[in-house]
Design a protein around this motif. Structure first.
Motif, short mmCIF file in Angstrom:
data_model
loop_
_atom_site.label_atom_id
_atom_site.label_comp_id
_atom_site.label_asym_id
_atom_site.label_seq_id
_atom_site.Cartn_x
_atom_site.Cartn_y
_atom_site.Cartn_z
N HIS A 45 76.95 16.21 17.76
CA HIS A 45 77.98 16.25 18.80
C HIS A 45 77.61 15.28 19.93
O HIS A 45 78.45 14.53 20.42
N ALA A 46 76.32 15.28 20.32
CA ALA A 46 75.86 14.37 21.38
C ALA A 46 76.06 12.90 20.96
O ALA A 46 76.61 12.10 21.71
N HIS A 47 75.65 12.59 19.75
CA HIS A 47 75.81 11.21 19.26
C HIS A 47 77.29 10.82 19.23
O HIS A 47 77.64 9.68 19.51
N SER A 48 78.15 11.78 18.88
CA SER A 48 79.58 11.49 18.82
C SER A 48 80.12 11.08 20.19
O SER A 48 80.92 10.15 20.30
N GLU A 49 79.68 11.80 21.22
CA GLU A 49 80.13 11.46 22.57
C GLU A 49 79.73 10.03 22.91
O GLU A 49 80.52 9.27 23.49
#
Ligand SMILES: [Fe+2]
Ligand SMILES: [Fe+2]
Lengths: 322, 252
Positions: A45-49
């Motif tokens: 999720h963090a990488h997606s942001e």
């Protein structure tokens, strides 16, 4: 191993806490697989942001008005901030940000496939905010009740900002649809390209989803892929029709009785291709992230070296005073 | 056409300086050396854009042909832009961007402080808000100057290069002409010599903290405020005004 874990008192206590909807905190006992699943999900999720900053960053320099430029910059800044909260939430599970980035670069950690599509015209910035953030919100609102405390709290903060993202995206679409023929065509083109990928953001159908069952049991995931997808569809299609956009689905039907839309078949072959790295921008997104990381290395090293020297200086001073 | 040619010109200079500085800073979006710094640079870019818009709206209010701030920002060619040469210089690397920000923010914080005392109330009000941002930009840039100067050999080498590249554009910040002098006579703008002195004092301090020499005997470039620019500006505008050129007359 399974049987040992299943009978342990700790596991029973953990499950009892979940049954009472208690929030699990990093210091609490948790099954290793629960922690592993969460770490995978939160870091993804963090990488997606962060990767999501790329397609929008692609239009920052070309945003056509002061207002549009400021809104887009502020939105991208929010997304980067979401990345920071989520990296911190993931760090409570014992992996630091540098390691997570390392895993991203090695292809061991993923990010949302939606960012493997290119942002080709200005209306894409509208479509991303409206559809991509719109889909993300549906998912994230549900995750506010996820069982892991740091993740749930990150979601609460993130959701407060997300509704602005969705609104600004829709506003761009409204403006484009009220504009000239070229602008309307750009908006429809963006809709045609982003609609299906946005629906795929919810993941495979429930019957085909490998992770869903266990995640639901652990209350990491609170509602199933299909339930969330349908909520997004029913919310979004009237918004499309309201401004005169066509939904690119020849099989779309409206179910009067349930006041709900039935979509045609999702192209799961395409979904699989993007997931396994063959999307149009998979390579470009990752190599951009690597390049920026590499180019920034000397800056990070300088900052680290400076802070070591500063600490040394303070220690020397303290010694001299003592 | 407008009601007050000199004031209008000066407002465009302020607006253009910030717009171009903001556009350059936005180039770092999703390209920063670390996520926190990426976001800090986006934030600084947002400040510049906000300041630019305030000045541009004021300029547009003096325009009698009904142009909006967006028309002025996105509808002029490079010869009609009046920003200083420093802000249009390309980023090259992080050291160049931070040195550019250092020179520019140190200039802006003195200019805004003085403009707050000027006779034009609207400029004074814009400056009162902007000076806080300029001080923050200055702190950010001077902190990085020190870190890069005292960090590693490589960071010092890059910093020194950035200083050498950009120093020749600093005298231009204090250039005055008839437009400026007439506003000075009206006590709307300050004496540029005193701004320059304060700026130099700041530079001596920052450079000595970092143990870096201030370049001596270099040729200083003039222009910008008269619409005469380095070749970099045209490319920047080309990208910034892309949609306006591709779809003339469209409303965004
Ligand atoms: Fe986000
Ligand atoms: Fe968002």
């Amino acid at each position: 191993m399974e049987t040992v874990e299943n009978t342990s008192a700790e596991l029973l206590a953990f499950e009892a806490r979940l049954a009472k909807d208690e929030v699990i905190e990093p210091k609490d006992w948790m099954p290793a697989d629960y922690a592993k699943t969460l770490l995978r999900q939160i870091s993804q999720h963090a990488h997606s942001e962060v990767i999501g900053m790329q397609p929008e960053g692609n239009w920052v320099l070309r945003a056509p008005t002061y207002r549009a430029k400021k809104i887009l910059l502020a939105k991208i800044q929010d997304e980067g901030g979401h990345g920071l909260y989520l990296y911190s939430a993931a760090e409570t599970l014992g992996m630091d940000r540098a390691q997570m980035i390392e895993q991203l670069h090695q292809g061991k950690a993923k990010y949302s496939s939606i960012f493997n599509y290119p942002a080709l015209n200005w209306a894409d910035i509208g479509a991303i905010g409206w559809l991509v953030d719109g889909a993300a919100i549906v998912n994230q609102v549900s995750l506010q009740r996820t069982s892991f405390g740091p993740y749930a709290r990150a979601m609460v903060r993130i959701c407060m900002e997300e509704s602005f993202h969705q609104r600004q995206g829709y506003e761009i679409m409204v403006r484009m649809m009220r504009g000239n023929a070229e602008q309307r065509q750009m908006a429809q083109d963006a809709m045609n390209r982003w609609w299906w990928p946005a629906l795929m953001m919810f993941g495979p159908h429930d019957k085909d989803s490998a992770h869903t069952q266990q995640s639901m049991k652990w209350k990491i995931k609170r509602q199933s892929n299909d339930v969330l997808r349908q909520r997004f569809i029913d919310k979004t299609i009237p918004q499309a029709h309201f401004i005169g956009l066509n939904v690119p689905d020849p099989d779309l039907k409206y179910d009067e009785e349930n006041k709900s839309y039935q979509i045609g078949e999702i192209n799961w072959a395409e979904f699989q291709q993007v997931i396994c790295g063959n999307g149009f921008c998979n390579h470009a997104r990752l190599s951009h992230h690597k390049k920026v990381h590499r180019e920034g290395e000397w800056v990070r090293q300088a900052a680290a070296a400076f802070s070591v020297k500063q600490k040394q200086k303070q220690q020397d001073l303290a010694t001299a005073m003592a | 056409m407008n009601n007050n040619e000199n004031l209008y010109q000066f407002l465009l200079r302020c607006a253009d300086d910030n717009l171009i500085a903001g556009q350059r800073m936005a180039e770092w979006c999703s390209n920063g050396p670390i996520l926190e710094e990426d976001l800090a640079m986006v934030n600084i870019s947002l400040d510049f854009l906000g300041q630019s818009e305030s000045f541009m709206e004021y300029a547009a209010s003096l325009d009698t042909t009904g142009k909006t701030s967006d028309d002025l920002a996105f509808g002029r060619s490079e010869r009609e832009y009046y920003n200083h040469l420093l802000v249009e210089q390309p980023n090259d690397d992080f050291a160049v961007s931070m040195v550019k920000l250092l020179f520019f923010s140190a200039f802006q914080k003195e200019l805004y402080t003085a403009l707050m005392e000027g006779k034009d109330e609207r400029i004074a009000a814009i400056s009162a808000k902007a000076v806080k941002e300029a001080r923050y930009h200055y702190r950010h840039a001077s902190d990085w100057f020190e870190r890069l100067a005292l960090g590693t050999d490589e960071s010092l080498r890059r910093l020194t290069y950035a200083v050498e590249e950009l120093w020749p554009f600093t005298e231009n910040l204090f250039e005055t002409d008839e437009v400026y002098n007439s506003l000075f006579a009206e006590q709307i703008v300050p004496d540029m010599k005193s701004i320059r002195e304060k700026w130099m004092t700041t530079m001596r301090e920052v450079f000595s903290n970092g143990g870096v020499d201030i370049p001596a005997n270099v040729h200083m470039y003039a222009g910008g405020i008269n619409g005469y620019h380095t070749e970099h500006l045209g490319h920047l505008l080309c990208e910034m005004q892309y949609l306006h050129h591709a779809h003339p007359g469209a409303q965004w």
